[in-house]
Design a protein around this motif. Sequence first.
Motif, PDB file in Angstrom:
ATOM      1  N   UNK A 113       0.840  -1.192   0.000  1.00  0.00           N
ATOM      2  CA  UNK A 113       0.000   0.000   0.000  1.00  0.00           C
ATOM      3  C   UNK A 113       0.880   1.248   0.000  1.00  0.00           C
ATOM      4  N   UNK A 114       0.488   2.220  -0.820  1.00  0.00           N
ATOM      5  CA  UNK A 114       1.273   3.462  -0.935  1.00  0.00           C
ATOM      6  C   UNK A 114       0.908   4.448   0.171  1.00  0.00           C
ATOM      7  N   UNK A 115       1.926   4.995   0.814  1.00  0.00           N
ATOM      8  CA  UNK A 115       1.714   5.989   1.864  1.00  0.00           C
ATOM      9  C   UNK A 115       2.382   7.300   1.481  1.00  0.00           C
ATOM     10  N   UNK A 116       1.763   8.397   1.900  1.00  0.00           N
ATOM     11  CA  UNK A 116       2.350   9.713   1.695  1.00  0.00           C
ATOM     12  C   UNK A 116       2.983  10.174   3.005  1.00  0.00           C
ATOM     13  N   UNK A 117       3.854  11.155   2.897  1.00  0.00           N
ATOM     14  CA  UNK A 117       4.541  11.660   4.090  1.00  0.00           C
ATOM     15  C   UNK A 117       3.556  12.114   5.167  1.00  0.00           C
ATOM     16  N   UNK A 118       2.458  12.753   4.726  1.00  0.00           N
ATOM     17  CA  UNK A 118       1.468  13.287   5.679  1.00  0.00           C
ATOM     18  C   UNK A 118       0.860  12.197   6.565  1.00  0.00           C
ATOM     19  N   UNK A 119       0.738  10.977   6.010  1.00  0.00           N
ATOM     20  CA  UNK A 119       0.158   9.883   6.790  1.00  0.00           C
ATOM     21  C   UNK A 119       0.932   9.642   8.080  1.00  0.00           C
ATOM     22  N   UNK A 120       2.229   9.921   8.025  1.00  0.00           N
ATOM     23  CA  UNK A 120       3.097   9.644   9.171  1.00  0.00           C
ATOM     24  C   UNK A 120       2.975  10.685  10.280  1.00  0.00           C
ATOM     25  N   UNK A 121       2.255  11.774   9.994  1.00  0.00           N
ATOM     26  CA  UNK A 121       2.054  12.793  11.025  1.00  0.00           C
ATOM     27  C   UNK A 121       0.885  12.458  11.940  1.00  0.00           C
ATOM     28  N   UNK A 122       0.098  11.455  11.554  1.00  0.00           N
ATOM     29  CA  UNK A 122      -1.031  11.031  12.376  1.00  0.00           C
ATOM     30  C   UNK A 122      -0.536  10.348  13.644  1.00  0.00           C
ATOM     31  N   UNK A 123      -0.998  10.823  14.796  1.00  0.00           N
ATOM     32  CA  UNK A 123      -0.662  10.069  15.999  1.00  0.00           C
ATOM     33  C   UNK A 123      -1.403   8.729  15.925  1.00  0.00           C
ATOM     34  N   UNK A 124      -0.896   7.724  16.569  1.00  0.00           N
ATOM     35  CA  UNK A 124      -1.570   6.416  16.572  1.00  0.00           C
ATOM     36  C   UNK A 124      -1.643   5.791  15.174  1.00  0.00           C
ATOM     37  N   UNK A 125      -0.776   6.245  14.282  1.00  0.00           N
ATOM     38  CA  UNK A 125      -0.766   5.735  12.899  1.00  0.00           C
ATOM     39  C   UNK A 125      -0.670   4.206  12.883  1.00  0.00           C
TER      40      UNK A 125
END
Length: 276
Positions: A113-125
């Motif tokens: 699955x493709x992830x963007x950098x912004x996804x990693x800013x989510x707490x509890x990712x």
Amino acid sequence: VALEREEHAHAEQSKVLDAVRLSNEFRVALADSQLFLEYQPFVELSSGTVIGFEALLRWNHPVHGRMPPDQFIPLIEETGQIIAATRWVFREACGALLRMQQAAGNNDLFMSINFSAQDFDEPEFVTSLCNVAEQEGIEPRNIHLEITERLLLRQASHVSETLKLCRDKGMEVSIDDFGTGYSSLSYLHRYPISTLKIDKSFISNMSSDDGALGLVRSIMSISDNLGLSIIAEGVENDQQVSMLRSLRCHVAQGFYFSRPLAESDAISLLNGVHID
Ligand code: C2E
Ligand code: CA
Ligand code: CA
Ligand code: CA
């Protein structure tokens, strides 16, 4: 000159308006099931077996028709809508993976699955990914996260911690389009990476350009030394397949094997049914 400047300002303004409109339309698309996924197989070169799939996002726009991801993903990354989109993709792809595993009788089949950098800013990712996977009946070991070199270049400590947590849970981490970013090789051992996906530009130039071939060779030997897996992207012909075999690359993806497929076609492929 003044007129030109004014025209330029107009053009810029209408670009902004287009972006605002598209971003509003995307909000509707998410709620209104205009989004869907296609799945492109990963093939083991020694056996020709399909070992997993990459989920690719598609938008069936009510006016423009099928919109390619390159035309809307950069925008929704800017607006932050990518986070909701990724969440949708992740759940949808897990659901499809379970049906594929069941159809093939193969619980080693994985989904990338493709992830963007912004996804990693989510707490509890990581927790939320694991929760969704569990709800959908998927083991974390069958999930591969595709990230780009751009994310690693941010050098944020939370990125490194998040990736470590993903690996601890059993998920694999791949670097997408490897070789095209502003790579510093040092991050390959600083971050817990499992796989390098060699960008399709190198694969397509490999046979005509010694530089590209040399690069592929170097990537193969670096990955060997660091214990990383390799996937060749964008494989389009026989010649590339035999070159990759002789370079001892074991896994490939590309139009030569299959275009991205609807779920039902992906399942037919797993069951050995011929697809046009
Ligand atoms: P990518 O992740 O590098 O995906 C590979 C792209 O190359 C896909 O285009 C695929 O259809 C295409 N491709 C595969 N094999 C071949 C081949 O043999 N030859 C050629 N010429 N092309 C091939 P697609 O589906 O249009 O996606 C474009 C990009 O959009 C993806 O590049 C990825 O960066 C982004 N993307 C797609 N889905 C998602 C998503 O769910 N989330 C995020 N964040 N990005 C996504
Ligand atoms: Ca990818
Ligand atoms: Ca890629
Ligand atoms: Ca790409």
